[in-house]
Write an enzyme that holds these catalytic residues in place. Structure first.
Site, short mmCIF file in Angstrom:
data_model
loop_
_atom_site.label_atom_id
_atom_site.label_comp_id
_atom_site.label_asym_id
_atom_site.label_seq_id
_atom_site.Cartn_x
_atom_site.Cartn_y
_atom_site.Cartn_z
N HIS A 96 33.23 46.02 29.46
CA HIS A 96 34.17 47.07 29.86
C HIS A 96 35.45 46.92 29.06
CE1 HIS A 96 32.04 47.03 34.02
NE2 HIS A 96 31.55 48.00 33.27
N TYR A 99 37.11 41.62 30.14
CA TYR A 99 36.42 40.34 30.30
C TYR A 99 35.21 40.47 31.23
CZ TYR A 99 40.72 38.73 28.12
OH TYR A 99 41.78 38.57 27.27
N HIS A 100 34.39 41.49 30.95
CA HIS A 100 33.16 41.71 31.71
C HIS A 100 31.94 41.72 30.77
CE1 HIS A 100 35.33 43.96 35.25
NE2 HIS A 100 35.59 42.67 35.21
N PRO A 101 31.81 40.75 29.85
CA PRO A 101 30.65 40.79 28.94
C PRO A 101 29.35 40.51 29.69
CG PRO A 101 31.82 38.71 28.70
CD PRO A 101 32.66 39.56 29.61
#
Length: 351
Positions: A90, A273-275
């Protein structure tokens, strides 16, 4: 860069010991100069090193795209072309507006040490909140089945002294010396895909990460639509007197056009920081799927992956709760497979 490298090299680095297509143990080192330690399992190994760490460990163990592993001199145990692929994340772009009526976190945290003391002593006050008082999910097109944007409303400025450090802004905006709030236009369903690969066969060398943000033009246009809607809301009659000037990198007199917003997003968008997705779950027919629906690494025995890397698609929102549920579901599947009884339950009556 050196700071990141130093932190990375202080982490434990590991590879999985695989014999006859069966994971039998883990070999790890706590520092490059330290000796290797080997531990072995009786049943299976669960890999939970995250979207970046899990594919790295698999590739270092010889599980991954054959050509890439061979080019680094790594013995190929299993040619699994999907390892490290399908990276999704995201990304968001901030909209910052002056707050006229109330103090924001910037003023409270940076200029008021009483607030910090109040939190440290009593766990109360503004710092006792989670700092994100509101979110919204919305569609940029009415025909969409699911929302494609999430708005994050933050009671502070993304470009203040505090915000710039968090979002890694190095004076891209003009100095902000007034209380402000931020709303982030966050892309929920990116059509751009990246990948993770190895830099070398050295486990203490950080992997190479290619997120490929905004490589699909639809991602850019979706974030822009969100910023345009936020701008419209803040300029509405209902909010007059509550919010003042908008913080724009090119000054107050810039003409806000479609092209301006596109340039803005390309320069100032940041990761949330949503990998996810680099060891994705899928059916046998999907050649890029790494794990089965039971999260077992396809083609191997005794190895599962249980973290955010197994998502086929990035979730429609924050990834923390879905990742916790991956762990819960994995535990249930393991207990069922090995006929393990539940020692404790949530209810004392059932113990």
């Amino acid at each position: 860069e050196m700071c990141i490298r130093d932190r990375y090299q202080r982490r434990v680095r590991a590879r999985i010991i695989i014999e006859n297509n069966t994971a039998i143990g883990v070999c790890f080192k706590t520092a490059p100069s330290h000796p290797e330690t080997q531990v072995f399992c009786n049943k299976e190994i669960i890999l939970s090193s995250g979207t970046i760490g899990s594919p790295q460990i698999l590739m270092l163990s010889g599980v991954g795209p054959k050509s890439e592993l061979e080019s680094l001199g790594i013995n190929v145990v299993l040619d699994s072309p999907g390892v490290g692929r399908n990276l999704q994340d995201h990304i968001m772009a901030p909209y910052v507006a002056e707050c006229l009526k109330r103090k924001t976190f910037d003023a409270v945290i940076i200029k008021n040490y009483k607030t910090l003391l109040k939190y440290l002593l009593f766990k109360t006050g503004p710092l006792g909140s989670q700092g994100l008082p509101a979110v919204a999910f919305l569609k940029t097109k009415p025909e969409l089945e699911l929302p494609d944007l999430q708005f994050h409303y933050v009671a502070s400025s993304a470009v203040s002294q505090l915000g710039s450090k968090f979002f890694n802004y190095s004076k891209p905006f003009r100095d902000v010396d007034f209380p402000a709030v931020s709303v982030f236009s966050t892309l929920l369903h990116p059509k751009s895909f990246g990948y993770v690969t190895l830099k070398s066969s050295d486990p203490f060398e950080p992997p190479k990460i290619f997120p490929n943000y905004l490589s699909d033009p639809e991602d850019l246009s979706t974030i822009v639509e969100g910023l345009k809607l936020i701008h419209k809301i803040f300029q509405s009659e209902s909010l007059k007197g509550l919010y003042g000037k908008v913080t724009l990198p090119e000054g107050d007199d810039v003409e806000i056009t479609e092209g301006y917003w596109e340039r803005y997003v390309r320069k100032y968008a940041r990761t949330l920081y949503h990998p996810t997705g680099t060891c994705k779950m899928g059916p046998d027919s999907d050649l890029l799927s790494v794990v089965t629906p039971e999260l077992k690494v396809r083609g191997l025995r005794g190895l599962r992956v249980a973290d955010a890397s197994i998502f086929p698609e990035v979730p429609s929102g924050n990834t923390n709760a879905p990742t916790i549920m991956v762990g819960e579901k994995t535990a249930d599947m393991i207990k069922k497979e090995y006929n393990l009884c539940l020692l404790y339950t949530s209810s004392p009556r059932d113990r």
